[in-house]
Scaffold this active site. Structure first.
Site, PDB file in Angstrom:
ATOM      1  N   ARG A  22       0.828  -1.206   0.000  1.00  0.00           N
ATOM      2  CA  ARG A  22       0.000   0.000   0.000  1.00  0.00           C
ATOM      3  C   ARG A  22       0.864   1.259   0.000  1.00  0.00           C
ATOM      4  O   ARG A  22       0.583   2.214  -0.725  1.00  0.00           O
ATOM      5  CB  ARG A  22      -0.960   0.019   1.185  1.00  0.00           C
ATOM      6  CG  ARG A  22      -2.129  -0.948   1.022  1.00  0.00           C
ATOM      7  CD  ARG A  22      -3.076  -0.891   2.200  1.00  0.00           C
ATOM      8  NE  ARG A  22      -2.345  -1.248   3.417  1.00  0.00           N
ATOM      9  CZ  ARG A  22      -2.516  -0.659   4.597  1.00  0.00           C
ATOM     10  NH1 ARG A  22      -3.355   0.336   4.747  1.00  0.00           N
ATOM     11  NH2 ARG A  22      -1.841  -1.060   5.633  1.00  0.00           N
ATOM     12  N   ASN A  40      -6.445  -2.493   2.195  1.00  0.00           N
ATOM     13  CA  ASN A  40      -6.479  -3.949   2.246  1.00  0.00           C
ATOM     14  C   ASN A  40      -7.919  -4.425   2.371  1.00  0.00           C
ATOM     15  O   ASN A  40      -8.703  -3.854   3.119  1.00  0.00           O
ATOM     16  CB  ASN A  40      -5.683  -4.473   3.447  1.00  0.00           C
ATOM     17  CG  ASN A  40      -4.195  -4.288   3.293  1.00  0.00           C
ATOM     18  OD1 ASN A  40      -3.680  -4.155   2.198  1.00  0.00           O
ATOM     19  ND2 ASN A  40      -3.491  -4.276   4.403  1.00  0.00           N
TER      20      ASN A  40
END
Length: 79
Positions: A22, A40
């Site tokens: 990320r 996520n």
């Protein structure tokens, strides 16, 4: 010059959680003037929502398909 801004959602499957993925995507977005978010999912995938020009979004998709960083991208789905 007028730019047409568009949006894309990409669901990414593979080894994409727990490998700083990320943050890698965030840094790419900042460096390439994209707006959006990345998070996520409960199923182990990562969802990217990005806004930019068509060319910028195509480059993002192509970059994600290379399994950047320590990730191992198995599949990308455009939503």
């Amino acid at each position: 010059m007028q730019l047409h801004i568009t949006e894309i959602e990409i669901e990414i499957y593979g080894r994409v959680q727990g490998v700083n993925f990320r943050n890698t995507i965030k840094q790419y977005g900042l460096a390439n003037n994209l707006k959006g978010y990345v998070f996520n999912r409960d199923d182990g995938s990562v969802l990217v929502s990005a806004q930019g020009t068509r060319e910028q979004l195509e480059q993002l998709y192509n970059w994600l398909s290379t399994s950047p960083g320590f990730s191992k991208v198995d599949n990308l789905e455009i939503k």
